[in-house]
Design a protein around this motif. Sequence first.
Motif, short mmCIF file in Angstrom:
data_model
loop_
_atom_site.label_atom_id
_atom_site.label_comp_id
_atom_site.label_asym_id
_atom_site.label_seq_id
_atom_site.Cartn_x
_atom_site.Cartn_y
_atom_site.Cartn_z
N TYR A 106 -2.00 1.31 -4.44
CA TYR A 106 -1.09 0.19 -4.19
C TYR A 106 0.00 0.17 -5.27
O TYR A 106 -0.22 0.61 -6.41
CB TYR A 106 -1.84 -1.14 -4.23
CG TYR A 106 -2.91 -1.27 -3.18
CD1 TYR A 106 -2.63 -1.78 -1.91
CD2 TYR A 106 -4.22 -0.87 -3.45
CE1 TYR A 106 -3.62 -1.90 -0.95
CE2 TYR A 106 -5.22 -0.98 -2.50
CZ TYR A 106 -4.91 -1.49 -1.24
OH TYR A 106 -5.89 -1.61 -0.30
N LYS A 107 1.15 -0.37 -4.88
CA LYS A 107 2.23 -0.54 -5.85
C LYS A 107 2.02 -1.86 -6.58
O LYS A 107 1.62 -2.86 -5.98
CB LYS A 107 3.58 -0.54 -5.14
CG LYS A 107 4.78 -0.61 -6.09
CD LYS A 107 6.08 -0.55 -5.31
CE LYS A 107 7.28 -0.62 -6.26
NZ LYS A 107 8.57 -0.55 -5.53
N GLY A 108 2.27 -1.86 -7.88
CA GLY A 108 2.10 -3.07 -8.67
C GLY A 108 3.15 -3.19 -9.75
O GLY A 108 4.04 -2.34 -9.90
N ASN A 119 5.50 -6.75 -18.16
CA ASN A 119 6.77 -6.37 -18.79
C ASN A 119 7.72 -5.73 -17.78
O ASN A 119 8.60 -4.95 -18.15
CB ASN A 119 6.51 -5.42 -19.95
CG ASN A 119 5.71 -4.19 -19.52
OD1 ASN A 119 5.36 -4.05 -18.35
ND2 ASN A 119 5.45 -3.31 -20.48
N GLU A 120 7.52 -6.04 -16.48
CA GLU A 120 8.40 -5.58 -15.40
C GLU A 120 8.35 -4.07 -15.19
O GLU A 120 9.25 -3.49 -14.58
CB GLU A 120 9.86 -6.00 -15.66
CG GLU A 120 10.06 -7.49 -15.81
CD GLU A 120 9.61 -8.26 -14.58
OE1 GLU A 120 9.93 -7.82 -13.46
OE2 GLU A 120 8.94 -9.29 -14.74
N VAL A 121 7.29 -3.43 -15.66
CA VAL A 121 7.11 -1.99 -15.43
C VAL A 121 6.34 -1.80 -14.14
O VAL A 121 5.24 -2.34 -13.97
CB VAL A 121 6.36 -1.34 -16.62
CG1 VAL A 121 6.07 0.13 -16.31
CG2 VAL A 121 7.17 -1.48 -17.90
N PHE A 122 6.90 -1.01 -13.21
CA PHE A 122 6.22 -0.74 -11.95
C PHE A 122 5.12 0.30 -12.17
O PHE A 122 5.29 1.27 -12.94
CB PHE A 122 7.21 -0.24 -10.90
CG PHE A 122 8.10 -1.33 -10.38
CD1 PHE A 122 7.63 -2.23 -9.43
CD2 PHE A 122 9.41 -1.46 -10.84
CE1 PHE A 122 8.45 -3.23 -8.95
CE2 PHE A 122 10.22 -2.47 -10.37
CZ PHE A 122 9.74 -3.36 -9.42
N VAL A 123 4.01 0.10 -11.49
CA VAL A 123 2.86 1.00 -11.64
C VAL A 123 2.28 1.30 -10.27
O VAL A 123 2.55 0.62 -9.27
CB VAL A 123 1.76 0.36 -12.53
CG1 VAL A 123 2.24 0.22 -13.95
CG2 VAL A 123 1.30 -0.97 -11.95
N ALA A 124 1.47 2.37 -10.21
CA ALA A 124 0.68 2.70 -9.02
C ALA A 124 -0.79 2.47 -9.38
O ALA A 124 -1.29 3.02 -10.36
CB ALA A 124 0.92 4.15 -8.61
N VAL A 125 -1.47 1.65 -8.59
CA VAL A 125 -2.86 1.27 -8.88
C VAL A 125 -3.77 1.89 -7.82
O VAL A 125 -3.62 1.62 -6.63
CB VAL A 125 -3.03 -0.27 -8.88
CG1 VAL A 125 -4.48 -0.63 -9.20
CG2 VAL A 125 -2.07 -0.90 -9.89
N LYS A 126 -4.68 2.75 -8.26
CA LYS A 126 -5.65 3.35 -7.33
C LYS A 126 -6.97 2.60 -7.43
O LYS A 126 -7.61 2.57 -8.48
CB LYS A 126 -5.86 4.84 -7.64
CG LYS A 126 -6.89 5.49 -6.68
CD LYS A 126 -6.79 7.01 -6.67
CE LYS A 126 -7.36 7.62 -7.90
NZ LYS A 126 -7.50 9.09 -7.78
N ILE A 127 -7.39 1.98 -6.30
CA ILE A 127 -8.66 1.27 -6.23
C ILE A 127 -9.70 2.27 -5.74
O ILE A 127 -9.62 2.77 -4.61
CB ILE A 127 -8.59 0.07 -5.27
CG1 ILE A 127 -7.42 -0.85 -5.66
CG2 ILE A 127 -9.90 -0.69 -5.28
CD1 ILE A 127 -7.53 -1.46 -7.02
N LYS A 172 0.84 -1.20 0.00
CA LYS A 172 0.00 0.00 0.00
C LYS A 172 0.88 1.25 0.00
O LYS A 172 1.77 1.41 0.83
CB LYS A 172 -0.90 0.00 1.23
CG LYS A 172 -1.83 1.19 1.32
CD LYS A 172 -2.74 1.07 2.54
CE LYS A 172 -3.64 2.27 2.69
NZ LYS A 172 -4.54 2.16 3.87
N LEU A 173 0.59 2.16 -0.94
CA LEU A 173 1.36 3.40 -1.04
C LEU A 173 0.70 4.57 -0.32
O LEU A 173 1.39 5.46 0.18
CB LEU A 173 1.55 3.77 -2.52
CG LEU A 173 2.35 2.79 -3.37
CD1 LEU A 173 2.40 3.26 -4.81
CD2 LEU A 173 3.76 2.60 -2.81
N GLY A 174 -0.62 4.60 -0.28
CA GLY A 174 -1.29 5.72 0.37
C GLY A 174 -2.79 5.60 0.29
O GLY A 174 -3.34 4.70 -0.37
#
Length: 612
Positions: free
Chosen positions: A314-316, A320-328, A304-306
């Motif tokens: 959340y961090k995901g 293709n190994e690209v980091f993303v930020a996912v907002k639910i 969890k990022l914030g």
Amino acid sequence: MGISLFFFFLFMRLFAEINGGSRDDECKASRCSHHGPVIRFPFRLKHQPEHCGYPEFELSCSEEKRTILELPSSGKLWVKEINYTSQEIVLWYPRDYLQWQILNFNLSAFPFQFKDEYTYINFSFFNCSEDITNQLSYADNQLWSIPYSILSSNPVYVAPSSYSLAEVNLSSCQKIFNATLPDYYIYGGEYGIMNWSKPMCGNCEAKGNKCQRKKNNSTEPEIECIDKPAKGAPMDKMVLTEAILGFLHFTFGIFIIFIVYRSNKLKREHRINIQKFLEDYRALKPSRYSYADIKKITNNFKDKLGQGGYGTVYKGKLSNEVFVAVKILDDFKGNGEEFINEVGTMSTIHHVNVVRLLGFCADGYKRALIYEFLPNESLDKFIFSAFGNNYSLGWHKLQDIAIGIAKGIEYLHQGCDQRILHLDIKPHNILLDHNSNPKISDFGLAKLCSKEQSAVSMTAARGTMGYIAPEMLSRNFGNVSSKSDVYSFGMLLIEMVGGRKNIDATVENTSQAYFPEWLYNHLDQEQEVHIRIEDESDIKIAKKISIIGLWCIQWYPIDRPSMKIVVGMLEGEEGNLVMPPNPFTSMGQTRTSVRRRKTSIQPELTVISEIE
């Protein structure tokens, strides 16, 4: 919520009224059944208080709704009638209880007596080991058989004690007891009439009142005569109360059904709106993911990022190994507008200072947004850090960040097909990449309007307190437009300078509680600000950012510069800037009551309808 509280307090009020009424009429007359005898003083039901009647006159109701008189030594008798005028009670002797009553009948144990018309006889009871029925002389009525087995396992016979039984062979019999009983009791009668002499309530009732026992500790409690309520009053009150309660229950039930129906209907409408929107944007990027994909990308929401106002981030990691930020997005907040704003707005934005939307999820009521991951998180963690992390950025880097944010906002206002008003510019929504380059995020409150027009009309304020422009709260100060973003950006610049929230009631110097006004006064009087200055070049940058921020937070939109002018001011030299008018002299005053400057940076804004 207000309606629910209204029903709750109204129900509690009625409940108190009912309880109060029951206390006032706790000795009221009652029945076990519709056709049963009326039960009132000196009789009382078991659940009524003791002062409503006498202990020996206690009655109860059977499961069959029969009225029962339970005497201490004579079992349970069914009450057929009660005549309070003649003080008589008609009892029914169940045949099953006959032997028990014969064994225990003791007239001195309770206040009831058989009526004088009965003949009392002393009877003898015999327990015989043999059947002597053939010896009974029915003509003489000397001996009767009691064909029940409760008194004994052997045959039992009864005869008046005065009768001569010489002709009967009683060698197999043994007298077991004598009992003085009404002959009616032995000769098979099922009903008996008994009366009572005390207590007497005739004189009291003749006056239209009713009796009850005095509440005292004497062994012989006296009777007190109390006023009798008007006929029908308790019943009328009960009927009225039951009618009101029934209406409240019905109304509350309808209200709950309506709320559930309304909630489900709104959810269906929101889902249909989102589905229609997604069909319109089917041909555009970003990519669409299922909710199962989202759980896989975030490793079941492990990191969890914030937490934000409309969801959790959340961090995901993509395949293709690209980091993303996912907002639910929270499915119980809003009406889907934030989701539509984010996807609809950000799918058309491509700028180095605006965060990139990589994908989204709209799976039933589950909604999520996938952004590029920015490792340095948000700007507020630097400028508001208690550990002084903002020092490490340095004033030159802070100036670069300010310029980057300004260019991003200018792009939203002028570089897109439609003008985009962000309406929630603040440090928390400015993300920093690995090189601390700023990127504007969170377009949940954004609004679109034609580039030919410059303002939007809105029914409610949007944004975060402390950054909301005055015209968002009152149209007396002007129209909502791109200048509203300029005001928010100015408040952000001043917080970057001060390294603190603009409003802080915890500071020792009360004059610094509202930092923008304190900053303006020091600059206007050419006093040193002394804000984390290390060399001469830092003084110039801090002063330039401060002056630009004060220009941006002018009270009226017409007095603020456009973002294009702001970018030029930030990229230009500090010496070319002049101090703006004091924006705090007009706080709390309307446009017509303030003396305005003769020249304005922008012409008067026109108002257009909101574009959803």
